[in-house]
Design an enzyme around this catalytic site. Structure first.
Site, PDB file in Angstrom:
ATOM      1  N   THR A 186       0.861  -1.183   0.000  1.00  0.00           N
ATOM      2  CA  THR A 186       0.000   0.000   0.000  1.00  0.00           C
ATOM      3  C   THR A 186       0.896   1.231   0.000  1.00  0.00           C
ATOM      4  O   THR A 186       2.000   1.189   0.546  1.00  0.00           O
ATOM      5  CB  THR A 186      -0.862  -0.036   1.283  1.00  0.00           C
ATOM      6  OG1 THR A 186      -1.755  -1.135   1.158  1.00  0.00           O
ATOM      7  CG2 THR A 186      -1.642   1.246   1.524  1.00  0.00           C
ATOM      8  N   ARG A 214     -14.815  -6.361  -0.689  1.00  0.00           N
ATOM      9  CA  ARG A 214     -14.235  -5.931   0.606  1.00  0.00           C
ATOM     10  C   ARG A 214     -13.560  -4.559   0.445  1.00  0.00           C
ATOM     11  O   ARG A 214     -12.851  -4.297  -0.522  1.00  0.00           O
ATOM     12  CB  ARG A 214     -13.208  -6.968   1.071  1.00  0.00           C
ATOM     13  CG  ARG A 214     -12.455  -6.622   2.361  1.00  0.00           C
ATOM     14  CD  ARG A 214     -11.132  -5.923   2.085  1.00  0.00           C
ATOM     15  NE  ARG A 214     -10.336  -5.729   3.298  1.00  0.00           N
ATOM     16  CZ  ARG A 214      -9.217  -5.013   3.345  1.00  0.00           C
ATOM     17  NH1 ARG A 214      -8.747  -4.462   2.257  1.00  0.00           N
ATOM     18  NH2 ARG A 214      -8.565  -4.869   4.476  1.00  0.00           N
ATOM     19  N   GLY A 216     -11.045  -1.824   2.547  1.00  0.00           N
ATOM     20  CA  GLY A 216     -10.145  -1.703   3.692  1.00  0.00           C
ATOM     21  C   GLY A 216     -10.185  -0.319   4.313  1.00  0.00           C
ATOM     22  O   GLY A 216     -11.142   0.439   4.145  1.00  0.00           O
ATOM     23  N   GLY A 240      -6.384  -3.655   7.265  1.00  0.00           N
ATOM     24  CA  GLY A 240      -7.277  -2.506   7.334  1.00  0.00           C
ATOM     25  C   GLY A 240      -8.393  -2.646   8.349  1.00  0.00           C
ATOM     26  O   GLY A 240      -8.867  -1.647   8.902  1.00  0.00           O
TER      27      GLY A 240
END
Ligand code: ASP
Length: 325
Positions: A186, A214, A216, A240
């Site tokens: 990330t 999903r 985060g 997350g």
């Protein structure tokens, strides 16, 4: 509307970076009583022991050099955050943008957010499939709509209408990190400019084998990203779910605002709290933060965190573990 999408075709990343800033950023130092102090901190996700990600680190030193020059000449924190994150998205080196990892359904879904500590405005996108630069899409949501968060196919159609650049599925280097021990990466940035403005942004492909749909922490304001002038700006990396439950980046600000904690203590306490709460290391991760005086914090409870800093007094350095060079 700022023409931030027209500049992504420059032939080198450094050029793309500088061109972006030049195109979007009048020298704000002229419009405020400019201070000498500025600072920039970036991250490229958590790191596993024994894996020194040299390519990412040298890339980060390069873009920090550009960011430092731009901040020195008065670029705005918000524009520098956007340019740094977009450049990392385009690099193919991180789990964001071009090299975002596949979800369990075998396709990319990206999340990003940006926050302006001066205005307390924020923009966010989640579960985008074919947007080249999610961070730019988040900026468009912030600048061009009355909303904060746009998600899924309809959110994607909306940001495309606003001008977010579309790519085809083959643009993404799917699962580019398969040869590495950990598929994180990330990206995020937090910046203090010479007008004293703070801004932060985060962008991700999420984590490996996430269920399609999903979302985060990265696009959640107060979890993955937060900025407030006079206090701090921060971006997070790690599982997350924990950063959402503990409103991690907002928790740093709260510890500073209400508890008078330093940015170092506030960020460390937030990381420690999540690490203690997660079983089998599930709550581990990292945070980068900068306060209104330019002090940096970069605690991590993971093996490492890929990160780099630069300021008016600090030449760019980057590292994944204790050492930074
Ligand atoms: N925080 C990101 C997420 O949960 C992943 C990461 O930072 O590695 O989507």
């Amino acid at each position: 509307m700022k023409k931030i999408n027209a500049v992504t075709v420059a032939s080198t990343l450094a050029m793309a970076f500088s061109t972006t800033l030049a195109a979007v950023s009048p020298a704000t130092a002229e419009t405020c009583d400019a201070q000498e102090t500025f600072g920039v901190i970036i991250h490229g996700g958590t790191a596993k022991a024994g894996n020194v990600p040299e390519a990412r680190l040298s890339f980060m030193r390069e873009i920090l050099t550009d960011a430092r020059a731009d901040l020195k000449r008065g670029a705005e924190a918000l524009d520098v955050v956007e340019a740094l994150v977009a450049t990392m998205e385009d690099s193919g080196l991180f789990n964001a943008g071009k090299a975002a990892i596949n979800n369990a359904g075998g396709f990319v879904e990206t999340d990003a957010s940006i926050m302006d500590g001066k205005t307390m405005k924020a923009g966010s996108v989640a579960s985008l499939k074919l947007v080249r630069n999610p961070i730019r899409a988040a900026r468009l949501v912030m600048d061009e709509t009355r909303h904060v968060m746009m998600v899924g196919d309809r959110g994607e159609a909306a940001v495309n209408d606003l001008g977010a650049e579309k790519v085809t599925a083959d643009y993404f280097v799917n699962n580019a990190h398969h040869d590495e021990p950990e598929k994180h990466g990330t990206v995020g940035a937090a910046v203090l400019d010479r007008c004293g403005n703070l801004a932060a942004g985060t962008s991700t492909g999420g984590y490996d084998a996430k269920i399609p749909g999903r979302v985060g922490d990265s696009p959640v304001i107060g979890a993955g990203t937060y900025a407030k002038n006079g206090i701090m700006a921060a971006s997070a990396t790690g599982h997350g779910e924990f950063f959402i439950r503990f409103t991690a980046t907002r928790a740093i600000a709260a510890r500073m605002e209400y508890g008078n904690a330093s940015v170092t203590d506030a960020a460390q306490a937030t990381i420690d709290e999540m690490a203690a709460a997660g079983e089998d290391g599930a709550g581990r991760g990292g945070l980068i933060a900068i306060d209104t005086e330019g002090n940096f914090a970069m605690p991590f409870s993971s093996d490492g965190m890929v990160r780099g800093i630069a300021s008016n007094t600090q030449a760019p350095v980057a590292g994944a573990f204790d050492e930074m060079e």
